[in-house]
Design an enzyme around this catalytic site. Structure first.
Site, short mmCIF file in Angstrom:
data_model
loop_
_atom_site.label_atom_id
_atom_site.label_comp_id
_atom_site.label_asym_id
_atom_site.label_seq_id
_atom_site.Cartn_x
_atom_site.Cartn_y
_atom_site.Cartn_z
N TYR A 160 -4.41 -39.27 -35.23
CA TYR A 160 -4.89 -40.47 -34.50
C TYR A 160 -6.42 -40.52 -34.38
O TYR A 160 -6.95 -41.59 -34.06
CB TYR A 160 -4.18 -40.61 -33.15
CG TYR A 160 -2.76 -41.09 -33.35
CD1 TYR A 160 -2.50 -42.37 -33.86
CD2 TYR A 160 -1.66 -40.27 -33.08
CE1 TYR A 160 -1.21 -42.81 -34.09
CE2 TYR A 160 -0.36 -40.71 -33.29
CZ TYR A 160 -0.14 -41.98 -33.80
OH TYR A 160 1.15 -42.42 -34.04
N CYS A 162 -2.35 -51.62 -29.70
CA CYS A 162 -1.60 -50.49 -30.25
C CYS A 162 -2.53 -49.62 -31.08
O CYS A 162 -2.77 -48.45 -30.76
CB CYS A 162 -0.44 -50.96 -31.12
SG CYS A 162 0.42 -52.39 -30.48
N TYR A 215 -4.58 -46.14 -29.49
CA TYR A 215 -4.21 -44.80 -29.99
C TYR A 215 -5.42 -44.12 -30.64
O TYR A 215 -5.60 -42.93 -30.52
CB TYR A 215 -3.02 -44.88 -30.97
CG TYR A 215 -1.70 -44.63 -30.29
CD1 TYR A 215 -1.31 -45.40 -29.19
CD2 TYR A 215 -0.82 -43.63 -30.70
CE1 TYR A 215 -0.09 -45.18 -28.55
CE2 TYR A 215 0.39 -43.40 -30.07
CZ TYR A 215 0.76 -44.18 -29.00
OH TYR A 215 1.95 -43.95 -28.37
N GLU A 238 1.55 -50.31 -23.14
CA GLU A 238 1.18 -48.98 -23.63
C GLU A 238 1.29 -47.95 -22.51
O GLU A 238 1.80 -46.86 -22.72
CB GLU A 238 -0.25 -48.98 -24.20
CG GLU A 238 -0.38 -49.64 -25.57
CD GLU A 238 0.32 -48.85 -26.67
OE1 GLU A 238 0.47 -47.63 -26.54
OE2 GLU A 238 0.73 -49.48 -27.66
N ASP A 285 8.98 -43.64 -30.43
CA ASP A 285 7.86 -44.21 -31.16
C ASP A 285 8.25 -44.55 -32.59
O ASP A 285 7.72 -45.49 -33.18
CB ASP A 285 6.66 -43.26 -31.14
CG ASP A 285 5.35 -44.01 -31.33
OD1 ASP A 285 5.10 -44.95 -30.55
OD2 ASP A 285 4.59 -43.69 -32.26
#
Ligand SMILES: Cc1ncc(CO)c(N)n1
Length: 230
Positions: A167, A137, A141, A209, A46
């Protein structure tokens, strides 16, 4: 009032996004039993993903047609390089991995495919393509973070708690909402055939994802280990 473009997108991607929550990696993270070696693989991949993702924000800023959009992208760029990547650097220190080592991670096949796809659609289109490429993205998240935050003890977990906190935080939520606002604003004056192209980018990145969670779960790199090569 016109319906929001993101309402239409949500209907399309909802089944894909719901499947993230069923994925063993995400489930294990939220329930606290995820294998740390799998998490380490995610963290390293990541980190190099986020370097390319940051490049997208810089591209969006360069492609922006107005100062508001340029400023929003600049803020997303800054927050990713600092706030979000600080999370990874903090986790890396727990694994005794330096920021330099983290940065030198070799991108796995899925990481390469995902970032290459985003950079490609972004480079061959206008700023709307860049906005579409980054939307799933940030938004997914935040979606995952906010749901995991409601799971028992997820926010308080001694290891994974800071992931869920970051997050689901107000700061990260604001970044995801900035992306949502950007796509709704640019979609307003677009004809259907252009909206369909943007929708396709959001669907493809949503699939990527899922593949990224899978890659982390399987600690996957490339089909034949590089140690087998000369
Ligand atoms: C693969 C992936 N997608 C989205 C985000 C959120 O920025 C992230 N950190 N990593």
């Amino acid at each position: 009032m016109q319906p929001l473009f993101t309402d239409r997108l949500w209907k399309k991607v909802e089944p894909i996004w719901k499947s993230y929550l069923e994925h063993p990696f995400v489930k294990g993270l939220g329930e606290g039993w995820l294998d740390k070696e799998k998490f380490k693989h995610w963290m390293k991949q990541d980190y190099v993903y986020l370097i390319e993702y940051s490049r997208l924000f810089a591209l969006g800023s360069a492609k922006a047609n107005d100062l508001t959009t340029m400023t929003t992208f600049a803020n997303l760029l800054h927050s990713t390089l600092h706030m979000e990547m600080d999370l990874h650097r903090n986790y890396a220190s727990k694994f005794s991995i330096t920021a330099q080592e983290l940065e030198e991670t070799e991108a796995a096949a899925t990481t390469t495919a995902y970032t290459s796809y985003m950079l490609n659609v972004s480079q061959r289109g206008g700023v709307e393509n860049t906005i579409a490429a980054v939307l799933a993205c940030a938004w997914s998240y935040n979606y995952i973070g906010k749901i995991l935050a409601t799971w028992p003890n997820a926010l308080e977990h001694e290891f994974y708690g800071s992931w869920v906190q970051m997050y689901s935080s107000d700061e990260f939520t604001a970044l995801a909402n900035d992306c949502i606002d950007l796509i709704n604003a640019i979609a307003k004056d677009k004809p259907e055939h252009e909206l369909a192209l943007l929708e396709d980018i959001v669907v493809k990145t949503s699939y990527f994802e899922y593949m990224f969670w899978d890659m982390a779960e399987n600690q996957a790199m490339w089909p034949i280990p590089s140690t087998a090569l000369v």
